[in-house]
Design a protein around this motif. Structure first.
Motif, short mmCIF file in Angstrom:
data_model
loop_
_atom_site.label_atom_id
_atom_site.label_comp_id
_atom_site.label_asym_id
_atom_site.label_seq_id
_atom_site.Cartn_x
_atom_site.Cartn_y
_atom_site.Cartn_z
N LEU A 149 0.84 -1.19 0.00
CA LEU A 149 0.00 0.00 0.00
C LEU A 149 0.88 1.24 0.00
CD1 LEU A 149 -2.79 -0.93 2.61
CD2 LEU A 149 -3.03 -0.81 0.12
N PRO A 150 0.52 2.27 -0.75
CA PRO A 150 1.37 3.46 -0.80
C PRO A 150 1.37 4.21 0.53
CG PRO A 150 -0.70 3.85 -1.95
CD PRO A 150 -0.67 2.40 -1.61
N HIS A 151 2.48 4.80 0.85
CA HIS A 151 2.56 5.64 2.05
C HIS A 151 2.25 7.08 1.63
CE1 HIS A 151 4.09 2.49 4.65
NE2 HIS A 151 4.85 2.11 3.66
N ALA A 209 -4.83 1.41 21.24
CA ALA A 209 -3.83 1.28 22.30
C ALA A 209 -2.66 0.39 21.92
CB ALA A 209 -4.49 0.72 23.56
N ALA A 210 -2.76 -0.34 20.81
CA ALA A 210 -1.75 -1.34 20.47
C ALA A 210 -0.52 -0.72 19.80
CB ALA A 210 -2.36 -2.40 19.54
N ALA A 211 0.59 -1.41 19.95
CA ALA A 211 1.79 -1.08 19.19
C ALA A 211 1.75 -1.88 17.89
CB ALA A 211 3.04 -1.42 19.98
N PRO A 212 2.13 -1.31 16.75
CA PRO A 212 2.08 -2.04 15.48
C PRO A 212 2.89 -3.33 15.54
CG PRO A 212 2.48 0.29 15.10
CD PRO A 212 2.62 0.07 16.58
N TYR A 224 -3.94 6.35 3.24
CA TYR A 224 -3.23 5.10 2.98
C TYR A 224 -2.16 4.85 4.05
CZ TYR A 224 -5.22 3.62 -1.48
OH TYR A 224 -6.06 3.13 -2.45
N SER A 225 -1.47 5.88 4.45
CA SER A 225 -0.44 5.69 5.48
C SER A 225 -1.05 5.26 6.80
CB SER A 225 0.35 6.99 5.67
OG SER A 225 1.09 7.29 4.51
N LYS A 226 -2.13 5.92 7.21
CA LYS A 226 -2.79 5.59 8.47
C LYS A 226 -3.44 4.20 8.39
CE LYS A 226 -2.00 9.28 10.95
NZ LYS A 226 -1.17 9.20 12.18
N LEU A 227 -3.92 3.83 7.21
CA LEU A 227 -4.50 2.50 7.06
C LEU A 227 -3.45 1.43 7.31
CD1 LEU A 227 -6.70 0.48 6.28
CD2 LEU A 227 -6.12 0.89 3.87
N SER A 228 -2.27 1.58 6.71
CA SER A 228 -1.21 0.59 6.93
C SER A 228 -0.87 0.46 8.41
CB SER A 228 0.04 1.00 6.13
OG SER A 228 -0.20 0.93 4.75
N GLU A 229 -0.78 1.59 9.09
CA GLU A 229 -0.48 1.57 10.52
C GLU A 229 -1.59 0.89 11.31
OE1 GLU A 229 0.26 4.72 14.23
OE2 GLU A 229 0.06 5.46 12.19
#
Length: 537
Positions: free
Chosen positions: A35-37, A164-167, A52-57
């Motif tokens: 996915l593009p950042h 609350a999670a870490a990626p 797109y960036s927030k979706l990946s995270e």
């Protein structure tokens, strides 16, 4: 693709060995990894937008949440909630972890939901508060379900856990694209629902083949939506997965009635949407909804039932676009062929990755113009040769899986014919065929004629028992507003049918109904027509 295909005891086929994708990503996990950042909008719902960036995270965080609840390769993750962005996030996270997604409609009664959880062996359920409350009371009947995570509002447990999670660092290349990835149950209108199993490869074969067309309904970077529940696997694929694979954005609409869809199209400037024909009918034929502009639409697709010529013309005259009619099924998955009115009532084009054959009961192709069972297999030439696998099989039902295939060809159960020019016309379901005094009659052939009459809102043809002939033809009609149910209507419809059909195909019973019984996919349930309040003409 090898011819040595075997069906194992779990009901799944082995030895498929499909060719590699000539276009697009090899798996859903690979698509997510690429996915593009960017700050371009990927998903939008009533709660806001995700770039797109927030979706990946957010997907990486959702993977961490699912991992904490024991989700790993092969875990069944069930979902039942209104359309919203975190539902897409959950699906993509499950795919990145090699889990198996089971989505089912919220409209099922609690007993049906429990049966699906038990039959599938689901361990995690992601759902809204209403479904959670109902299923918590039945928890002991589905002991394998370890956790019920709520979603669809900001304070829901799944949303809060993601926040609350870490990626989680994900090894995308560790996901097997040919392993089970999606489990979707047939509608059950003709019997006990069966669990159809798909791989990420079979899902992406459709997505990539559609995206490779790069025009019309498959043009890149469109703002897409759909007017059905996307917990269902095919709808998740048609909507957000196809949107993300083509660099577009997807708008989730929680309420999928025609008024809500019309409002969403105008307010969010939706450019492409998939609807049931009934939704399209309401949007274009209901005067109470005429205030919606719908002018942003560049493409409109309808699937699940036949589309009338009257409705097609209404779309064309109002928006100057063609109503795209898509034919697909749970087992494909998704689309197999489509038409846009080039030949009325026919499917003109097959998707690039599939071939269509019309076969007799012995698996032999019939001649053009003859009726047989529509079967779908991998195309035998070009860049998409031998890529398509379709259905892996029915979970735990090896005999049913075997009966569903002629070698590499999936038997759809739809009866069809092909013109010398190649256009395919569906004439009815094999199990719905009416046998009147030894003569075969296909309901769709009659329904298509009746639906062309603008006095008929919906037409369903089925069999009624007859002491002498075995079965006779009955037409159940929902009339357009203001049309009188009288002898004159019956006489004119008989005349209409007589102008195009042999006498033995003309309905002998004409029945007017006010409502059409439907299943969770909005398809008419003919088995329940007899129990519907009715008036005989």
């Amino acid at each position: 693709m090898t011819a040595d295909i075997q069906v194992a005891g779990d009901g799944l086929r082995r030895g498929l060995e499909p060719a590699a994708m000539p276009f697009g990503h090899s798996s859903i996990a690979a698509m997510v990894a690429n996915l593009p950042h960017s700050d371009e909008i990927a998903l939008k719902d009533a709660f806001g937008t995700l770039s797109y960036s927030k979706l990946s995270e957010r997907i990486a965080k959702a993977c961490a949440v699912l991992s904490d609840f024991g989700v790993s390769r092969g875990t069944i993750v069930a979902a039942s909630a209104p359309n919203h962005s975190d539902l897409v996030v959950a699906f993509l996270a499950a795919q990145c972890m090699g889990a198996v997604w089971l989505g089912f409609n919220r409209t099922l009664v609690t007993a049906e939901k429990v049966n699906l959880l038990v039959d599938s062996g689901a361990e995690i359920l992601i759902c809204d508060d209403v479904v959670a409350t109902a299923l918590e009371m039945e928890r002991e009947r589905a002991p394998k379900v370890r956790a019920i995570l709520t979603t669809h509002h900001a304070d829901a447990s799944f949303a809060k856990a993601i926040d609350a999670a870490a990626p989680l660092s994900i090894a995308f290349d560790a996901v097997d694209p040919h392993a089970p990835a999606g489990l979707t149950y047939t509608s059950g209108t003709t019997g006990q629902p069966k669990g159809a199993v798909h791989s990420q490869h079979s899902i992406m074969a459709f997505v990539n083949a559609a995206a490779s067309l790069e025009t019309g309904a498959w043009a890149p970077r469109l703002r897409r939506s759909l007017a059905v529940s996307m917990t269902i696997l095919n709808c998740m694929i048609y909507g957000p997965v196809l949107a993300l694979a083509t660099g577009g954005s997807f708008v989730s609409v929680a309420r999928v009635d025609a008024a809500s869809i019309g409002y969403a199209i105008d307010s969010d400037r939706i450019e492409m949407i998939n609807c049931a024909p009934t939704t399209v009918h309401d949007l274009f034929m209901n005067p109470d909804l005429a205030h919606f502009s719908l002018a942003s639409l560049k493409a409109l697709a309808a699937g699940g039932a036949a589309v009338s010529g009257t409705l097609r013309e209404a779309v064309r005259s109002r928006l100057r676009i063609e109503l795209f009619e898509d034919y697909g099924m749970t087992e494909s998955p998704c689309g197999v062929a489509w038409g846009a009115g080039e030949v009325p009532g026919a499917l003109t084009y097959a998707y690039p990755h599939v071939a269509i054959a019309i076969m007799d009961d012995g698996g032999r192709e019939v001649a053009p113009g003859h009726v047989g069972e529509l079967c779908v297999g991998p195309t035998g030439s070009g860049p998409w040769k031998d890529v398509y696998t379709g259905l892996l099989g029915y979970r735990g039902l090896p005999d049913v899986t075997r009966a569903t295939f002629f070698g590499r060809w999936l038997r759809t159960g739809d009866m069809a014919s092909r013109s010398p020019e190649g256009a395919v016309t569906i004439v009815g379901r094999k199990k719905e065929m009416i046998i009147r005094g030894g003569a075969n009659i296909y309901p769709v052939e009659i329904e298509q004629i009746l639906r062309r009459d603008n006095r008929i809102a919906e037409a369903m043809v089925t069999a009624l028992p007859d002491a002498r002939l075995g079965e006779v033809v009955a037409a159940y009609l929902k009339l357009a507003e203001g049309v009188a149910a009288d002898a004159a209507l019956k006489a004119s419809l008989i005349k209409l049918c007589g102008s195009e059909l042999a006498r033995y195909k003309i309905p002998e019973h004409w029945i007017v109904i006010d409502t059409v019984p439907r299943n969770a996919m909005n398809k008419p349930i003919k088995a329940e027509l007899a129990n519907t309040p009715q008036l005989r003409l």
